[in-house]
Design a protein around this motif. Structure first.
Motif, PDB file in Angstrom:
ATOM      1  N   GLY A  78       2.516  -1.818 -15.137  1.00  0.00           N
ATOM      2  CA  GLY A  78       3.216  -1.112 -14.072  1.00  0.00           C
ATOM      3  C   GLY A  78       2.460   0.068 -13.513  1.00  0.00           C
ATOM      4  N   ARG A  79       1.293   0.349 -14.039  1.00  0.00           N
ATOM      5  CA  ARG A  79       0.552   1.520 -13.571  1.00  0.00           C
ATOM      6  C   ARG A  79      -0.360   1.167 -12.394  1.00  0.00           C
ATOM      7  NH1 ARG A  79      -1.260   5.046 -18.875  1.00  0.00           N
ATOM      8  NH2 ARG A  79       0.839   5.335 -19.683  1.00  0.00           N
ATOM      9  N   TYR A  80      -0.625   2.185 -11.609  1.00  0.00           N
ATOM     10  CA  TYR A  80      -1.453   2.031 -10.409  1.00  0.00           C
ATOM     11  C   TYR A  80      -2.879   1.617 -10.774  1.00  0.00           C
ATOM     12  CZ  TYR A  80      -4.388   3.692  -6.527  1.00  0.00           C
ATOM     13  OH  TYR A  80      -5.330   3.803  -5.532  1.00  0.00           O
ATOM     14  N   LEU A  81      -3.399   0.653 -10.048  1.00  0.00           N
ATOM     15  CA  LEU A  81      -4.803   0.274 -10.193  1.00  0.00           C
ATOM     16  C   LEU A  81      -5.601   0.687  -8.958  1.00  0.00           C
ATOM     17  CD1 LEU A  81      -4.547  -3.308 -11.748  1.00  0.00           C
ATOM     18  CD2 LEU A  81      -5.101  -1.158 -12.899  1.00  0.00           C
ATOM     19  N   THR A  82      -5.135   0.248  -7.813  1.00  0.00           N
ATOM     20  CA  THR A  82      -5.799   0.573  -6.565  1.00  0.00           C
ATOM     21  C   THR A  82      -4.839   0.270  -5.417  1.00  0.00           C
ATOM     22  OG1 THR A  82      -7.844   0.282  -5.277  1.00  0.00           O
ATOM     23  CG2 THR A  82      -6.864  -1.711  -6.190  1.00  0.00           C
ATOM     24  N   HIS A  83      -5.277   0.518  -4.200  1.00  0.00           N
ATOM     25  CA  HIS A  83      -4.480   0.111  -3.062  1.00  0.00           C
ATOM     26  C   HIS A  83      -5.397  -0.344  -1.946  1.00  0.00           C
ATOM     27  CE1 HIS A  83      -5.359   4.360  -2.110  1.00  0.00           C
ATOM     28  NE2 HIS A  83      -5.276   4.000  -0.846  1.00  0.00           N
ATOM     29  N   PHE A  84      -4.854  -1.133  -1.070  1.00  0.00           N
ATOM     30  CA  PHE A  84      -5.632  -1.709   0.015  1.00  0.00           C
ATOM     31  C   PHE A  84      -5.147  -1.145   1.344  1.00  0.00           C
ATOM     32  CE2 PHE A  84      -7.449  -4.543  -2.925  1.00  0.00           C
ATOM     33  CZ  PHE A  84      -6.451  -5.122  -3.691  1.00  0.00           C
ATOM     34  N   PRO A  85      -6.075  -0.811   2.236  1.00  0.00           N
ATOM     35  CA  PRO A  85      -5.647  -0.372   3.565  1.00  0.00           C
ATOM     36  C   PRO A  85      -5.219  -1.575   4.390  1.00  0.00           C
ATOM     37  CG  PRO A  85      -8.026  -0.448   3.469  1.00  0.00           C
ATOM     38  CD  PRO A  85      -7.545  -0.796   2.090  1.00  0.00           C
ATOM     39  N   TYR A  86      -4.463  -1.288   5.437  1.00  0.00           N
ATOM     40  CA  TYR A  86      -4.123  -2.348   6.367  1.00  0.00           C
ATOM     41  C   TYR A  86      -5.413  -2.910   6.962  1.00  0.00           C
ATOM     42  CZ  TYR A  86      -3.018  -4.469  10.822  1.00  0.00           C
ATOM     43  OH  TYR A  86      -2.968  -5.339  11.883  1.00  0.00           O
ATOM     44  N   ASN A  87      -5.418  -4.185   7.203  1.00  0.00           N
ATOM     45  CA  ASN A  87      -6.538  -4.860   7.861  1.00  0.00           C
ATOM     46  C   ASN A  87      -7.684  -5.196   6.913  1.00  0.00           C
ATOM     47  OD1 ASN A  87      -7.065  -6.100  10.233  1.00  0.00           O
ATOM     48  ND2 ASN A  87      -7.975  -4.336  11.261  1.00  0.00           N
TER      49      ASN A  87
ATOM     50  N   HIS B  31      17.369  -2.749  18.463  1.00  0.00           N
ATOM     51  CA  HIS B  31      16.992  -2.436  17.085  1.00  0.00           C
ATOM     52  C   HIS B  31      15.906  -1.377  17.066  1.00  0.00           C
ATOM     53  CE1 HIS B  31      16.890  -3.288  12.792  1.00  0.00           C
ATOM     54  NE2 HIS B  31      15.607  -3.022  12.869  1.00  0.00           N
ATOM     55  N   GLN B  32      16.141  -0.362  16.226  1.00  0.00           N
ATOM     56  CA  GLN B  32      15.150   0.684  16.125  1.00  0.00           C
ATOM     57  C   GLN B  32      13.949   0.237  15.320  1.00  0.00           C
ATOM     58  OE1 GLN B  32      18.075   3.969  14.974  1.00  0.00           O
ATOM     59  NE2 GLN B  32      16.268   5.135  15.572  1.00  0.00           N
ATOM     60  N   ALA B  33      12.793   0.680  15.755  1.00  0.00           N
ATOM     61  CA  ALA B  33      11.587   0.454  14.982  1.00  0.00           C
ATOM     62  C   ALA B  33      11.593   1.428  13.799  1.00  0.00           C
ATOM     63  CB  ALA B  33      10.357   0.697  15.848  1.00  0.00           C
ATOM     64  N   VAL B  34      10.845   1.104  12.786  1.00  0.00           N
ATOM     65  CA  VAL B  34      10.713   1.976  11.622  1.00  0.00           C
ATOM     66  C   VAL B  34       9.230   2.289  11.446  1.00  0.00           C
ATOM     67  CG1 VAL B  34      11.147   2.267   9.160  1.00  0.00           C
ATOM     68  CG2 VAL B  34      12.712   0.873  10.538  1.00  0.00           C
ATOM     69  N   GLU B  35       8.925   3.553  11.497  1.00  0.00           N
ATOM     70  CA  GLU B  35       7.543   3.965  11.254  1.00  0.00           C
ATOM     71  C   GLU B  35       7.321   3.991   9.743  1.00  0.00           C
ATOM     72  OE1 GLU B  35       8.036   7.240  14.863  1.00  0.00           O
ATOM     73  OE2 GLU B  35       7.331   7.855  12.888  1.00  0.00           O
ATOM     74  N   HIS B  36       6.200   3.469   9.310  1.00  0.00           N
ATOM     75  CA  HIS B  36       5.951   3.482   7.873  1.00  0.00           C
ATOM     76  C   HIS B  36       4.470   3.348   7.589  1.00  0.00           C
ATOM     77  CE1 HIS B  36       5.246  -0.947   7.552  1.00  0.00           C
ATOM     78  NE2 HIS B  36       6.057  -0.977   8.596  1.00  0.00           N
ATOM     79  N   SER B  37       4.065   3.873   6.461  1.00  0.00           N
ATOM     80  CA  SER B  37       2.679   3.709   6.054  1.00  0.00           C
ATOM     81  C   SER B  37       2.448   2.251   5.674  1.00  0.00           C
ATOM     82  CB  SER B  37       2.340   4.647   4.895  1.00  0.00           C
ATOM     83  OG  SER B  37       3.331   4.623   3.898  1.00  0.00           O
ATOM     84  N   ALA B  38       1.205   1.828   5.703  1.00  0.00           N
ATOM     85  CA  ALA B  38       0.923   0.388   5.643  1.00  0.00           C
ATOM     86  C   ALA B  38      -0.061   0.019   4.530  1.00  0.00           C
ATOM     87  CB  ALA B  38       0.394  -0.075   6.997  1.00  0.00           C
TER      88      ALA B  38
END
Lengths: 390, 216
Positions: B189-198, B173-180
């Motif tokens: 439905g509008r953007y408020l904020t986002h959280f980084p991984y970790n 199975h191939q890995a999939v690179e993706h932002s996190a």
């Protein structure tokens, strides 16, 4: 006497009120910050003073000046071990500071720490001594030198793979990239870089100055001193996959955080090459600037900030349209910056000043300049950055 | 002797006041240094906010759009079920954050959008997300539907080269690179904020609680 007693009481009450007001305004000297939120703090070394300023990226306030005892050649922040590592070039040693206790210790080295690279997991440190042709591997958990590898040809740049399993070494006096397995403490492979076949005497090219890896670990982009190309290395087959002609004197490849693009400033021709890492083709060549020292990306990798030390500015590139969209001038020469883990803010030290510039990557505006970080700030870093999964 | 005592008290008070003022002045100078001194040329257009319409299939096999989740705070993460580390860790953090939120979690809708639709069918997603928290909705779709959602959220993904398959993934199975990133979208439905991984689940829950409290 009664009057004097009353006066004393009044003064005492005033003192209490004043103390309360000071505390309410937040001016009371803070107790020592624990600095244990590695996504929150930006570390700023100085070229002139033996302290590292620490900025809280939520408030853009300096919360500490860490006395590391030496003017560091370079610093690294290891979240895994809770250490700040400062290289001491003149003493051939490392200063290790526990960020919780602020206690420092010294780790002597047998080599000069010209270059230092922290592994992705934060447990290992690779130190390069260019003239001696050696690389030492340090365990930050054990605080000791695990191994020293010799026989390298002026190891000018070191890059860990994302899984920290391998180190790719750009040899400035050779035509190949060395691959070190830190667990074995030795070179396990050499990848010849095509385009250097004729060597320095043949066509003016010298050795390899940098290898930038894609996050997947599939490709390495190798730049060559005096060259006009970047060699794309297939790291699995250990071969040069293709050679891309760029502009004059490519400095090094800078990857977008998601690995989608490689941006290469060509300082000889003052251009910027944009390479798509899926097609491995140059997709744009943009106007650059003099002496570009770094490129940072932010806001979901929609914008790149190209730092020109020669013109005291950053150029902004829209990475969706691949067009220049503006510039920000600085009062000093920008060095390499650091982007917060959420990609929202970029911090850049300004040489010739005691300032760090703060750029909002979505608005593409300078939102603050923090003063008092120490003279000639550079090598600014955080303990945590990338948001990429593979 | 009594006069001496009073004089000593006076001196003590004066010393306290001096100490307080002496400490406050350097602290004040630290907080006054954040002025902007640089010039800007060529005013750049601000970047877009992530978010927008999507049309996908949930882990029960039902066709859904972003409109189905209006009125609640969407917590959106792009990943895939064979992801070795970041995806399961993020979903675990989301699950913990929901627990921390307690009753407020009813206002939040966590969504896991697969970037590997070939493998991640509704059935596969149902088993996967349910292992973390039954409140998490898994979403899949056609390649075009996934691509459209990813574009809307400025999320990056691509199949990694076969040789770059990571340890822990099935060898075929191939890995999939993706932002996190994990995105927090408002009830509209509008953007408020986002959280980084970790980011810690405590910090995530705290931010969500503040946003809900502010009526964002």
């Amino acid at each position: 006497m009664a009057v004097f007693q009353t006066r004393t009481l009044i003064l005492g009450a005033l003192a209490i009120v004043l103390a309360g007001s000071v505390a309410a305004m937040g001016l009371w000297p803070r107790s020592q910050s624990t600095l244990d939120d590695f996504g929150r703090y930006v570390f700023v070394p100085s070229r002139d003073v033996p302290t590292v300023a620490v900025i809280d990226n939520e408030t853009d306030q300096i919360v500490a000046h860490l006395d590391v005892g030496v003017v560091p050649g370079q610093i690294a922040i290891s979240e895994a071990t809770g250490l700040l590592v400062a290289s001491n070039v003149s003493e051939k040693s490392l200063v290790l500071m526990n960020l919780e206790t602020r206690v420092t210790s010294t780790l002597p080295l047998d080599i000069i720490p010209d270059h230092m690279q922290l592994s992705s997991d934060g447990y290992l440190l690779a130190i390069g001594d260019v003239a001696a042709g050696k690389v030492s591997i340090i365990s930050l958990n054990e605080k000791r030198v695990l191994s020293t590898i010799d026989g390298l040809a002026e190891p000018y740049n070191l890059s860990f793979t994302l899984d920290s399993a391998l180190i790719y070494v750009a040899n400035k006096a050779a035509h190949y990239v060395s691959v070190i397995d830190p667990s074995q403490g030795k070179v396990i492979e050499q990848i010849p870089v095509e385009g250097l076949a004729n060597g320095a005497d043949g066509n003016g090219y010298h050795g390899i100055t940098n290898v930038t890896l894609t996050p997947s670990g599939q490709y390495g982009f190798a730049t060559v001193e005096g060259g006009d190309f970047v060699a794309v290395l297939d790291l699995n087959s250990a071969k040069t996959l293709k050679v891309l002609t760029l502009g004059g004197q490519p400095w090094r490849a800078y990857g977008s955080a998601d690995g989608r693009l490689m941006l290469v400033p060509n300082n000889g021709s003052k251009t910027l090459s944009v390479i798509d890492t899926t097609s491995l083709n140059v997709v744009a060549t943009l106007a650059g600037a003099a002496d570009v020292i770094a490129v940072n990306t932010g806001w979901f990798d929609s914008v790149a900030f190209v730092m020109s030390r020669g013109e005291n500015k950053t150029m902004m590139i829209d990475l969706m349209t691949l067009q220049g969209i503006g510039e920000i001038s600085f009062p000093g020469a920008p060095g390499s910056g650091v982007v917060t883990p959420d990609g929202k803010k970029l911090y850049v030290g300004l040489e010739g000043t005691q300032q760090v510039a703060v750029i909002d990557t979505r608005s593409r505006k300078l939102v603050a300049t923090i003063e008092g970080v120490g003279a000639n700030p550079w090598g600014i870093t955080m303990g945590r950055s990338n948001n990429y999964c593979h | 002797m009594l006069a001496h005592l009073h004089r000593r008290n006076f001196c003590l008070v004066a010393a306290i006041v001096t100490l307080i003022l002496g400490a406050a002045v350097p602290a004040a100078s630290h907080s006054a240094g954040n002025k902007v001194v640089a010039a800007i040329t060529g005013d750049a257009t601000p970047g877009a906010f992530p978010g927008g319409p999507f049309a996908l299939v949930d882990h029960n096999g039902r066709a859904v759009t972003d409109a189905n989740f209006r009125g609640r705070y969407m917590l959106v993460f792009f990943g895939y079920t064979n992801c070795p580390d970041i995806c399961p860790m993020t979903l675990q953090d989301v699950a913990i954050a929901l627990k921390i939120l307690g009753p407020l979690a009813a206002k939040v809708q966590p969504l896991f959008i697969s970037v590997d639709p070939e493998h991640d069918t509704s059935e596969v997603l149902a088993e996967y997300v349910g292992a973390f928290d039954t409140r998490i909705v898994g979403l899949t779709g056609t390649h075009e539907q996934i691509a459209q959602a990813a574009r809307a959220y400025m999320a990056f993904y691509r199949k990694a080269p076969v040789a770059a398959a990571t340890a822990g993934s099935p060898p075929d199975h191939q890995a999939v690179e993706h932002s996190a990133y994990t995105y927090l979208m408002g009830p509209d439905g509008r953007y408020l904020t986002h959280f980084p991984y970790n980011i810690s689940p405590e910090a995530m829950a705290r931010e969500i609680r503040e946003r809900i409290g502010a009526g964002s």
